[in-house]
Design a protein around this motif. Structure first.
Motif, short mmCIF file in Angstrom:
data_model
loop_
_atom_site.label_atom_id
_atom_site.label_comp_id
_atom_site.label_asym_id
_atom_site.label_seq_id
_atom_site.Cartn_x
_atom_site.Cartn_y
_atom_site.Cartn_z
N CYS A 1 0.84 -1.19 0.00
CA CYS A 1 0.00 0.00 0.00
C CYS A 1 0.88 1.25 0.00
CB CYS A 1 -0.89 -0.03 1.23
SG CYS A 1 -1.97 1.39 1.34
N CYS B 1 -0.68 3.23 6.31
CA CYS B 1 -1.24 1.89 6.16
C CYS B 1 -0.10 0.91 5.90
CB CYS B 1 -2.24 1.88 5.02
SG CYS B 1 -2.99 0.28 4.73
N CYS C 1 -0.51 -2.25 4.96
CA CYS C 1 -1.07 -3.41 4.28
C CYS C 1 -0.23 -3.83 3.07
CB CYS C 1 -2.50 -3.12 3.86
SG CYS C 1 -3.33 -4.55 3.17
N CYS D 1 -5.57 -1.20 -2.34
CA CYS D 1 -5.45 -1.71 -0.98
C CYS D 1 -6.82 -2.12 -0.44
CB CYS D 1 -4.85 -0.62 -0.09
SG CYS D 1 -4.78 -1.11 1.63
N ILE E 1 -7.66 -2.43 2.54
CA ILE E 1 -7.95 -1.74 3.80
C ILE E 1 -8.38 -0.29 3.54
CG2 ILE E 1 -7.04 -1.08 6.07
CD1 ILE E 1 -7.05 -4.08 5.68
N CYS E 2 -7.58 0.45 2.76
CA CYS E 2 -7.84 1.88 2.64
C CYS E 2 -8.06 2.33 1.19
CB CYS E 2 -6.69 2.67 3.26
SG CYS E 2 -5.16 2.52 2.33
ZN LIG Z 1 -3.78 0.68 2.58
#
Ligand SMILES: [Zn+2]
Length: 67
Positions: free
Chosen positions: A21, A26, A28, A42, A44-45
Protein backbone atom coordinates in the motif's frame (compact mmCIF):
# COMPACT_ATOMS: atom_id res chain seq x y z
CA UNK A 1 27.01 -31.29 3.73
CA UNK A 2 28.79 -31.70 7.04
CA UNK A 3 25.73 -31.62 9.28
CA UNK A 4 25.01 -34.90 11.00
CA UNK A 5 21.28 -34.49 11.41
CA UNK A 6 18.49 -34.14 8.99
CA UNK A 7 17.05 -30.69 8.65
CA UNK A 8 13.60 -31.20 7.28
CA UNK A 9 11.90 -28.44 9.29
CA UNK A 10 14.14 -25.68 8.01
CA UNK A 11 12.24 -22.50 7.22
CA UNK A 12 12.94 -21.45 3.70
CA UNK A 13 12.71 -17.80 2.80
CA UNK A 14 11.97 -16.83 -0.70
CA UNK A 15 11.97 -13.51 -2.49
CA UNK A 16 8.29 -13.06 -3.15
CA UNK A 17 6.60 -10.48 -5.29
CA UNK A 18 4.15 -8.46 -3.23
CA UNK A 19 2.00 -5.36 -3.54
CA UNK A 20 2.48 -2.73 -0.86
CA UNK A 21 0.00 0.00 0.00
CA UNK A 22 1.32 3.45 -0.89
CA UNK A 23 -0.41 5.12 2.03
CA UNK A 24 2.16 6.13 4.70
CA UNK A 25 -0.26 5.28 7.48
CA UNK A 26 -1.24 1.89 6.16
CA UNK A 27 1.01 -1.17 6.47
CA UNK A 28 -1.07 -3.41 4.28
CA UNK A 29 0.51 -5.64 1.66
CA UNK A 30 -0.58 -8.68 -0.30
CA UNK A 31 1.17 -11.43 -2.16
CA UNK A 32 1.11 -11.06 -5.91
CA UNK A 33 -0.72 -14.35 -6.33
CA UNK A 34 -3.44 -13.16 -3.95
CA UNK A 35 -4.19 -9.94 -5.75
CA UNK A 36 -7.66 -9.50 -7.17
CA UNK A 37 -6.78 -7.58 -10.32
CA UNK A 38 -3.74 -6.64 -12.40
CA UNK A 39 -3.21 -3.45 -10.40
CA UNK A 40 -4.92 -3.98 -7.08
CA UNK A 41 -6.12 -1.35 -4.66
CA UNK A 42 -5.45 -1.71 -0.98
CA UNK A 43 -8.21 -3.80 0.60
CA UNK A 44 -7.95 -1.74 3.80
CA UNK A 45 -7.84 1.88 2.64
CA UNK A 46 -8.33 1.71 -1.16
CA UNK A 47 -5.03 3.41 -1.94
CA UNK A 48 -2.95 2.44 -4.93
CA UNK A 49 -0.48 -0.34 -4.39
CA UNK A 50 3.06 -0.65 -5.64
CA UNK A 51 5.12 -3.73 -6.50
CA UNK A 52 7.87 -4.74 -4.11
CA UNK A 53 9.63 -7.89 -3.00
CA UNK A 54 9.73 -9.36 0.48
CA UNK A 55 11.64 -12.26 1.98
CA UNK A 56 8.77 -14.50 2.90
CA UNK A 57 8.44 -18.03 4.08
CA UNK A 58 7.84 -20.21 1.09
CA UNK A 59 4.37 -21.63 1.12
CA UNK A 60 3.33 -24.69 -0.73
CA UNK A 61 -0.10 -24.89 -2.22
CA UNK A 62 -1.88 -27.72 -0.48
CA UNK A 63 -5.20 -27.14 -2.11
CA UNK A 64 -5.22 -26.90 -5.84
CA UNK A 65 -8.06 -24.46 -6.16
CA UNK A 66 -7.88 -22.88 -9.55
CA UNK A 67 -9.03 -19.30 -9.48
ZN1 LIG B 1 -3.78 0.68 2.58
Amino acid sequence: MTFGRRNTEEIKLEETKVWVCTSPVCKCWIRDNFKSSAEPLCPICNSEMTVATKELQAISNHNNKAY
